[in-house]
Design a protein around this motif. Sequence first.
Motif, short mmCIF file in Angstrom:
data_model
loop_
_atom_site.label_atom_id
_atom_site.label_comp_id
_atom_site.label_asym_id
_atom_site.label_seq_id
_atom_site.Cartn_x
_atom_site.Cartn_y
_atom_site.Cartn_z
N ARG A 29 0.82 -1.21 0.00
CA ARG A 29 0.00 0.00 0.00
C ARG A 29 0.85 1.27 0.00
O ARG A 29 0.59 2.21 -0.73
CB ARG A 29 -0.94 0.00 1.20
N ASP A 30 1.89 1.30 0.83
CA ASP A 30 2.74 2.50 0.92
C ASP A 30 3.45 2.79 -0.40
O ASP A 30 3.56 3.94 -0.81
CB ASP A 30 3.76 2.35 2.05
N ALA A 31 3.93 1.74 -1.08
CA ALA A 31 4.60 1.94 -2.36
C ALA A 31 3.61 2.44 -3.41
O ALA A 31 3.94 3.31 -4.22
CB ALA A 31 5.24 0.64 -2.82
N LEU A 32 2.41 1.92 -3.38
CA LEU A 32 1.38 2.35 -4.33
C LEU A 32 1.02 3.82 -4.12
O LEU A 32 0.91 4.59 -5.08
CB LEU A 32 0.14 1.47 -4.17
N ILE A 33 0.86 4.23 -2.87
CA ILE A 33 0.55 5.62 -2.57
C ILE A 33 1.70 6.53 -3.04
O ILE A 33 1.47 7.59 -3.63
CB ILE A 33 0.26 5.80 -1.06
N ALA A 34 2.93 6.10 -2.79
CA ALA A 34 4.08 6.90 -3.20
C ALA A 34 4.14 7.08 -4.72
O ALA A 34 4.44 8.18 -5.22
CB ALA A 34 5.37 6.26 -2.69
#
Length: 185
Positions: A29-34
């Motif tokens: 999720r964090d990589a996708l948001i970034a």
Amino acid sequence: MSHDWRLAPLALATWSAAWLGTLGWRPERDALIAVFVGLVLLIIVALRGSRLWIATVIGVFTVTLLMSGLQSWQRHTSPLAELAADGAVALVGVRLLAEPQPAERVTVARVEVGWVEARGKRVETRVPVVVLASGGLGAERVRGAGRGGLGGGPGEAGGDAGPGGGARQRGPGRGATAADGWGEL
């Protein structure tokens, strides 16, 4: 005769984003948001620098990536996909989306799955799938299910006797009838 290449960057952005979105890569999720924050910042920088064309290409890429990734995620993480990956035997409520197409030794049908009963649980869902039916009986079951009846007749797998000795079908949820176009496979 010269060619107009102005839409080539948009086409390349759309095709590459659709390919990346359906590739099967599942980032955290964090990589996708970034990634999406970075793409939105690139759009803002391009707009502030009066680079409308570059902002448009990045915007098309971002939206296409988001939509194709969401579609792929839905198809690969549904309860139906999990049951299929485990090889579960199930009773499935389907509605035919297009006329079955007979091919060499197989009939291909596009259906919408409304519910699945497997491993003692019933799951309500709305997922389009492609059904491959082999042999004469398989093809008849697909055609019968798509016409709001059961794929099999009374006493066969997928069918049960209804009032007057006909086949009775159960659809997704309460109140679904054969007139609604739902049948079982």
